[in-house]
Structure formats: structure tokens, C-alpha cells
Design a protein around this motif. Sequence first.
Motif, mmCIF file in Angstrom:
data_model
loop_
_atom_site.group_PDB
_atom_site.id
_atom_site.type_symbol
_atom_site.label_atom_id
_atom_site.label_comp_id
_atom_site.label_asym_id
_atom_site.label_seq_id
_atom_site.Cartn_x
_atom_site.Cartn_y
_atom_site.Cartn_z
ATOM 1 N N UNK A 27 -9.450 -6.208 0.345
ATOM 2 C CA UNK A 27 -9.191 -5.117 -0.591
ATOM 3 C C UNK A 27 -9.494 -3.800 0.117
ATOM 4 N N UNK A 28 -8.530 -2.889 0.047
ATOM 5 C CA UNK A 28 -8.696 -1.568 0.656
ATOM 6 C C UNK A 28 -8.466 -0.524 -0.427
ATOM 7 N N UNK A 29 -9.443 0.358 -0.606
ATOM 8 C CA UNK A 29 -9.325 1.471 -1.549
ATOM 9 C C UNK A 29 -9.437 2.769 -0.762
ATOM 10 N N UNK A 30 -8.448 3.631 -0.926
ATOM 11 C CA UNK A 30 -8.445 4.940 -0.274
ATOM 12 C C UNK A 30 -8.458 6.020 -1.342
ATOM 13 N N UNK A 31 -9.292 7.011 -1.167
ATOM 14 C CA UNK A 31 -9.252 8.192 -2.025
ATOM 15 C C UNK A 31 -8.934 9.377 -1.127
ATOM 16 N N UNK A 32 -7.735 9.941 -1.330
ATOM 17 C CA UNK A 32 -7.290 11.071 -0.520
ATOM 18 C C UNK A 32 -7.922 12.336 -1.073
ATOM 19 N N UNK A 33 -8.593 13.108 -0.214
ATOM 20 C CA UNK A 33 -9.276 14.324 -0.637
ATOM 21 C C UNK A 33 -8.318 15.491 -0.824
ATOM 22 N N UNK A 34 -7.214 15.476 -0.115
ATOM 23 C CA UNK A 34 -6.254 16.563 -0.208
ATOM 24 C C UNK A 34 -4.978 16.070 -0.873
ATOM 25 N N UNK A 35 -4.074 16.980 -1.144
ATOM 26 C CA UNK A 35 -2.801 16.599 -1.772
ATOM 27 C C UNK A 35 -1.914 15.829 -0.815
ATOM 28 N N UNK A 36 -2.115 16.008 0.505
ATOM 29 C CA UNK A 36 -1.355 15.231 1.473
ATOM 30 C C UNK A 36 -1.917 13.821 1.463
ATOM 31 N N UNK A 37 -1.041 12.832 1.349
ATOM 32 C CA UNK A 37 -1.516 11.449 1.222
ATOM 33 C C UNK A 37 -1.380 10.636 2.480
ATOM 34 N N UNK A 41 0.413 -28.156 1.003
ATOM 35 C CA UNK A 41 1.466 -27.195 0.673
ATOM 36 C C UNK A 41 1.159 -25.897 1.413
ATOM 37 N N UNK A 42 2.107 -24.985 1.383
ATOM 38 C CA UNK A 42 1.854 -23.704 2.032
ATOM 39 C C UNK A 42 0.809 -22.945 1.220
ATOM 40 N N UNK A 43 -0.025 -22.166 1.877
ATOM 41 C CA UNK A 43 -1.048 -21.403 1.151
ATOM 42 C C UNK A 43 -0.410 -20.422 0.172
ATOM 43 N N UNK A 44 -1.118 -20.159 -0.927
ATOM 44 C CA UNK A 44 -0.668 -19.172 -1.905
ATOM 45 C C UNK A 44 -1.062 -17.792 -1.407
ATOM 46 N N UNK A 45 -0.116 -16.871 -1.406
ATOM 47 C CA UNK A 45 -0.352 -15.513 -0.920
ATOM 48 C C UNK A 45 -0.017 -14.533 -2.039
ATOM 49 N N UNK A 46 -0.926 -13.600 -2.288
ATOM 50 C CA UNK A 46 -0.699 -12.572 -3.306
ATOM 51 C C UNK A 46 -0.988 -11.212 -2.668
ATOM 52 N N UNK A 47 -0.027 -10.291 -2.772
ATOM 53 C CA UNK A 47 -0.176 -8.946 -2.215
ATOM 54 C C UNK A 47 0.121 -7.940 -3.323
ATOM 55 N N UNK A 48 -0.726 -6.919 -3.434
ATOM 56 C CA UNK A 48 -0.506 -5.871 -4.426
ATOM 57 C C UNK A 48 -0.879 -4.524 -3.815
ATOM 58 N N UNK A 49 -0.094 -3.494 -4.180
ATOM 59 C CA UNK A 49 -0.376 -2.145 -3.702
ATOM 60 C C UNK A 49 -0.085 -1.189 -4.847
ATOM 61 N N UNK A 50 -0.948 -0.182 -4.995
ATOM 62 C CA UNK A 50 -0.715 0.822 -6.035
ATOM 63 C C UNK A 50 -1.166 2.188 -5.529
ATOM 64 N N UNK A 51 -0.563 3.217 -6.103
ATOM 65 C CA UNK A 51 -0.931 4.589 -5.756
ATOM 66 C C UNK A 51 -0.911 5.427 -7.014
ATOM 67 N N UNK A 52 -2.005 6.119 -7.301
ATOM 68 C CA UNK A 52 -2.117 7.015 -8.442
ATOM 69 C C UNK A 52 -2.053 8.444 -7.905
ATOM 70 N N UNK A 53 -0.938 9.124 -8.139
ATOM 71 C CA UNK A 53 -0.745 10.464 -7.582
ATOM 72 C C UNK A 53 -1.624 11.515 -8.251
ATOM 73 N N UNK A 54 -2.100 11.263 -9.462
ATOM 74 C CA UNK A 54 -2.959 12.227 -10.142
ATOM 75 C C UNK A 54 -4.359 12.206 -9.541
ATOM 76 N N UNK A 55 -4.961 11.019 -9.439
ATOM 77 C CA UNK A 55 -6.313 10.907 -8.886
ATOM 78 C C UNK A 55 -6.312 10.743 -7.364
ATOM 79 N N UNK A 56 -5.134 10.573 -6.771
ATOM 80 C CA UNK A 56 -4.944 10.385 -5.319
ATOM 81 C C UNK A 56 -5.707 9.155 -4.805
ATOM 82 N N UNK A 57 -5.683 8.079 -5.600
ATOM 83 C CA UNK A 57 -6.288 6.808 -5.200
ATOM 84 C C UNK A 57 -5.190 5.829 -4.804
#
Length: 141
Positions: A122-132, A77-93
Motif C-alpha cells: 500500500x502506497x499513500x502519497x499526499x502532494x503538498x503542492x497543486x502539481x501532482x 491455481x494462479x494467485x489472486x491479484x487485486x490492484x487499486x489506484x485512486x486520486x483525490x484532486x481536492x485533498x491531493x491524496x
Amino acid sequence: MEFDEVVLGPQTGHSQLFAGSEELPMRDILHKTTAILQGRGKVITLREHAEEKECVTDVRKNFIYIATEAQSEEKQSTPLVHIAKSFDSVSRNEKFSFRVKGFFYVNHSRRLMKVDYCHTLRINLHWKTKKTSPKKSVTMA
């Protein structure tokens, strides 16, 4: 258990890289290969940590393979693919994950082997400034 590990970065004395007169961000890279299930499987792990002016980036890649003897081939069968993305504007993660699961067959020493796999990014970004996001150049026609 088979185990290989390579560490690149400040631990090995290479804390910063230079390109011309511009300093590149500090990066730590870890590579690990581990045999599992009495040699029937393998886990390959790559981890990277980078600190830049705008953000701190953690990238993790895992590749898992498990081989079992098969009597006959199943319909693939075709491979199972799962994609997720999230952004927390308070912690800038910002988080992104991508996973692919499936299987394939190989002939090894005249035996049919089924290899199950799971690839994860898995990619985790923590933005240091308010610009994302970095400034983008705009071209006017």
C-alpha cells in the motif's frame, strides 16, 4: 509469541542522510516480524514514512504466511491479484494498493505442508503542492 522490531530514523538519531552536498529526504523505517497461530504462521511488516519537498509518502508492505499439514497436493491455481489506484484532486491524496493471495507446498520433516500467503503493498502519497507529479525531462529528436 515471537516478536522482532527494528526502527530506523529520527528515533535512532539518524534523522537526515546526505549524498554529496544534496540532502536526502527524512525517512522512518519500521520492520516487524511476528509469529502467529502457535508458530504455524508468520507476519512480516515493513513500513516507511518519507517527507520530501513535493510530497509525504507512506509505504506499507505486509507478508503473511500460514502453514498447515496437507494430506495431498491440490491443483495449484494462479494467485489472486487485486490492484487499486485512486486520486483525490481536492485533498491531493493518491493511493495505490496491490495484493497477491495464493499457496504453495513444501516438504518439512517428511511431511507435506501447504503454505497460504498474502502479500500486500500500500502506497499513500499526499502532494503538498497543486502539481501532482515531478517535472519530467523531455528529449526532442
